[in-house]
Design a protein around this motif. Structure first.
Motif, short mmCIF file in Angstrom:
data_model
loop_
_atom_site.label_atom_id
_atom_site.label_comp_id
_atom_site.label_asym_id
_atom_site.label_seq_id
_atom_site.Cartn_x
_atom_site.Cartn_y
_atom_site.Cartn_z
N GLN A 48 -0.26 7.26 -0.38
CA GLN A 48 -1.49 8.19 -0.68
C GLN A 48 -2.60 7.37 -0.18
N ASN A 49 -2.52 5.88 -0.44
CA ASN A 49 -3.74 5.05 0.08
C ASN A 49 -3.71 5.49 1.52
N ALA A 50 -2.78 5.51 2.36
CA ALA A 50 -2.81 5.78 3.78
C ALA A 50 -3.66 6.98 4.12
N TRP B 271 3.45 -13.20 -0.15
CA TRP B 271 2.80 -14.29 0.54
C TRP B 271 2.28 -15.66 -0.47
N PHE B 272 1.70 -15.21 -1.46
CA PHE B 272 1.27 -16.06 -2.44
C PHE B 272 2.46 -16.99 -2.95
N LEU C 138 5.60 -17.37 -1.38
CA LEU C 138 6.20 -17.92 -0.41
C LEU C 138 5.21 -19.09 0.06
N GLN D 228 2.57 -2.81 8.16
CA GLN D 228 1.47 -3.21 7.32
C GLN D 228 1.78 -3.12 6.08
N ASN E 261 -5.65 8.55 2.34
CA ASN E 261 -6.97 8.40 1.87
C ASN E 261 -7.75 7.69 3.00
N ALA E 262 -7.07 6.36 3.43
CA ALA E 262 -7.71 5.81 4.27
C ALA E 262 -8.15 6.64 5.65
N PHE F 179 2.38 -6.89 5.35
CA PHE F 179 1.24 -7.66 5.29
C PHE F 179 0.40 -7.49 4.11
N ASP F 180 0.35 -6.33 3.38
CA ASP F 180 -0.27 -6.00 2.30
C ASP F 180 0.29 -6.57 1.02
N ILE G 206 0.50 -9.07 -0.64
CA ILE G 206 -0.22 -10.43 -1.10
C ILE G 206 0.42 -11.45 -2.00
N PHE G 207 0.97 -10.79 -2.95
CA PHE G 207 1.58 -11.53 -4.12
C PHE G 207 2.94 -12.24 -3.35
N MET H 164 0.97 -1.25 0.20
CA MET H 164 -0.04 0.15 0.05
C MET H 164 1.10 1.34 0.10
N ASP H 165 0.66 2.32 -0.84
CA ASP H 165 1.53 3.47 -0.84
C ASP H 165 0.88 4.47 0.12
#
Lengths: 585, 69
Positions: B4-6, B41-42, B44, B32, B8-9, B35-36, B38-39, B1-2
């Motif tokens: 900018q997203n944070a 973790w995919f 691994l 964070q 906005n959140a 954790f974000d 996902i790929f 997550m960048d």
């Protein structure tokens, strides 16, 4: 009504322009109508296969219960095969695909990418599931759910599995594509919600599961056609359990996501600590598939190091993830209920919990039965030495009926009651039945698992038509109490089937007879009291309040300590039993 | 997550109806960000499962001596 979408030039397509959203009045979420239709289709298919699988469950229960012993041997194995496929694969996966579309599109206010491909996925899954059911009914595939080589089924059986797997893989791929596009189109901000994070975990686990299934079943298909002369049984078992057990881990991740969702809907609970909850999902991603070796612990040819590394050192890290969820979810709704004013003593929140709300009842029973029965027995079975006394006995289905049925199925049933008003946009009929149903089904399934586990301890085999060997040409010394434990199992199965019938009646009555209306609130029976302090957001200030003070989850902490004591007692009792299995010296 | 997203959140939480308010720089915690991914973790998840469960198991089977019929 069409709504404007954020302009992302490289993603702006004709399909995007045509996306039609409605706004849900109860949640405020934008609902992609195409995704909604697919959710309905997959959910309906799931319920139909639950009905078919339930009929087989009734027939098998009345056969394993030796006092009744209903079916002849060939129909028992036929029912065993179809029941396993319909319940462990068709019902669960169709429901999970509906859940993935809900999480990927609706919870993120996003559009489902390529709905036509999603319909193709649905058609492939449905065709595959029907092929398996028909060929089993024709008596051409009495090979049980596992279809262990060298048992050989008709090629249609394997082809059905393969088509279903291809459809499921396509659906999972569309879920990931929907999430990626939603992020690119800024449909949501920040990290995805925890429930969607859990569904992403389920999606990742599903990819490995489906690929493994394809690798196991494609050679089996060729072998059944005569294109391959032999198929090594050890290789097949390794490949099959790369599919069979991880499929249940997909259920686990999806079920935990549903738990968080039901806790939020029914009590207004927020996760206590998102970091820990996400860490628990990551532990699933990294380690939970290693639990597949549980099924191979007595197989020759596999080294001790392989077995122990997979089922102990690796698997325990995934169990840690489950323990985190097992604490954080009840703690979250304890904090929410304490904030509503139920903060006296250790357990006022538990007494005043919304036990009449179907979603809460399903959540609470699912948590208890999954953790206390399914989890504890699963970890015990996964210990290599203890597995020697458990393998191929009724204790194994006793364990997985506690996880997959009492846990996952009950949680999914609870969620269905909220899907009907929110997605089907129908009034939920027979609410008093919906309130009672989780208790009937959960109570029945608890007896099923207890009966199976106790019968297994006494020596009853699994996957066997004549579990007491009453008609065997040789004498088997099983204690007479096995008839009592099998009766507990049989009576529990009948109660659970009544609970399943109640669920189907409520669903069908609501979908076909329920008044068409927009949901105005999330809860069905009990509306939570307003929070007496704070707003329940899981921010830093709340985290401080959770550590001490009137909202600290002290009751859950006590329950967790009792759980750990029960866990240790059951585990050590199994070592004690193992020590009395064979005389030494 | 960048970042900018944070931003906005945070602003989506702070402002009514999720309307974007004045953006304030927010540093996203490293945990964070990880954790974000996902790929990651995919990758691994698939690697660990295939190496430790599948390949190791199949190698063990291949090393099993074959008994002559």
């Amino acid at each position: 009504m069409a709504t404007a979408v954020t302009a992302v030039p490289w993603l702006r397509t004709e399909e995007q322009d045509k996306t039609v959203f409605r706004t849900c009045p109860a949640t405020g979420l934008k609902v992609d109508v195409a995704a909604e239709r697919l959710i309905i289709a997959n959910a309906v298919a799931a319920v139909v296969f639950l009905l078919i699988g339930g009929v087989y469950a009734l027939l098998m229960s009345l056969t394993r219960w030796q006092a009744v012993h209903l079916l002849p041997a060939n129909w028992f194995y036929r029912s065993l095969t179809a029941h396993g496929f319909d319940m462990l694969v068709a019902w669960i996966v169709f429901f999970e695909v509906a859940g993935l579309y809900f999480g990927g599109a609706i919870m993120l206010n996003a559009r489902l990418v390529q709905p036509r491909l999603a319909w193709l996925a649905f058609a492939l899954m449905l065709t595959g599931a029907l092929m398996v059911n028909v060929i089993v009914l024709m008596g051409e595939a009495d090979v049980a759910f596992t279809a262990y080589v060298p048992l050989k089924a008709h090629p249609t059986f394997y082809l059905g599995y393969i088509l279903f797997a291809v459809g499921a893989l396509l659906a999972v791929g569309l879920f990931f594509a929907t999430w990626v596009v939603a992020r690119a189109e800024r449909r949501y901000t920040g990290s995805v919600p925890l429930v969607v994070y859990g569904l992403l975990t389920a999606g990742v686990l599903a990819v490995y599961t489906v690929i493994s299934g394809a690798i196991a079943f494609i050679p089996a298909f060729f072998w059944s056609l005569g294109w391959m002369e032999t198929y090594d049984a050890g290789f097949y078992r390794n490949l099959f359990w790369g599919f069979g057990h991880p499929a249940q881990q997909v259920n686990l991740a999806a079920m935990v996501s549903v738990w968080y969702l039901l806790a939020a809907i029914t009590t207004g609970a927020k996760p206590l600590n998102e970091k820990f909850s996400r860490l628990a999902f990551v532990l699933y991603l990294l380690f939970i598939n290693l639990g597949s070796v549980h099924h191979l612990l007595v197989d020759p040819g596999l080294s001790f190091a392989y077995k122990v590394t997979n089922t102990s050192y690796g698997m325990y890290l995934a169990v840690l993830g489950s323990l985190i969820h097992a604490f954080s979810i009840p703690a979250a709704f304890e904090v929410a209920l304490r904030r509503q004013g139920y903060s006296r003593g250790l357990f006022e929140w538990l007494r005043k919990a919304p036990w009449r709300e179907p979603g809460f009842a399903a959540l609470a029973l699912s948590l208890i039965l999954f953790g206390w029965m399914g989890g504890v027995t699963g970890v015990t079975i996964g210990t290599e030495q203890l597995n020697l006394a458990v393998h191929n006995t009724l204790r194994v289905p006793g364990h997985f009926h506690a996880t997959v049925v009492s846990g996952t199925t009950l949680a999914f049933m609870g969620l269905t009651y909220y899907v009907i008003p929110l997605i089907f946009r129908r009034e939920l009929k027979l609410k008093s039945w919906a309130t009672l149903q989780p208790y009937v089904f959960g109570g029945g399934m608890a007896l099923v698992s207890i009966g199976m586990i106790a019968s297994g301890i006494l020596g009853a085999p699994r996957r066997h038509w004549d579990v007491t060997f009453a008609q065997a040409p040789f004498q088997v010394a099983l204690p007479g109490t096995i008839h009592l434990t099998l009766a507990i199992f049989g009576i529990g199965a009948l109660i659970a089937i009544v609970g399943g019938a109640m669920y189907l009646t409520v669903v069908l009555a609501s979908v076909f007879l329920g008044k068409r209306q927009e949901a105005s609130q999330l809860q069905l029976v009990v509306v939570p009291a307003p929070m007496v302090a704070g707003n329940g957001h899981a921010g830093e200030a709340d985290a401080e309040n959770h550590d001490s003070g009137p909202y600290a989850p002290r009751g859950t902490f006590i329950i967790v300590l009792v759980f750990l004591a029960f866990f240790a007692t059951y585990y050590l009792a199994n070592w004690w039993l193992l020590g009395r299995l064979w005389g030494v010296g | 997550m960048d970042v900018q997203n944070a931003q906005n959140a945070k602003n989506a939480q702070d402002t009514p109806n999720g309307q974007e308010g004045q953006l304030q720089p927010v540093r996203v915690p490293l945990g964070q960000v990880v954790f974000d991914e996902i790929f990651l973790w995919f990758f691994l998840s698939l690697t660990i499962s295939m190496v430790i469960y599948n390949i190791w198991g199949l190698m063990d089977l291949l090393r099993t001596p074959v008994v002559a019929p």
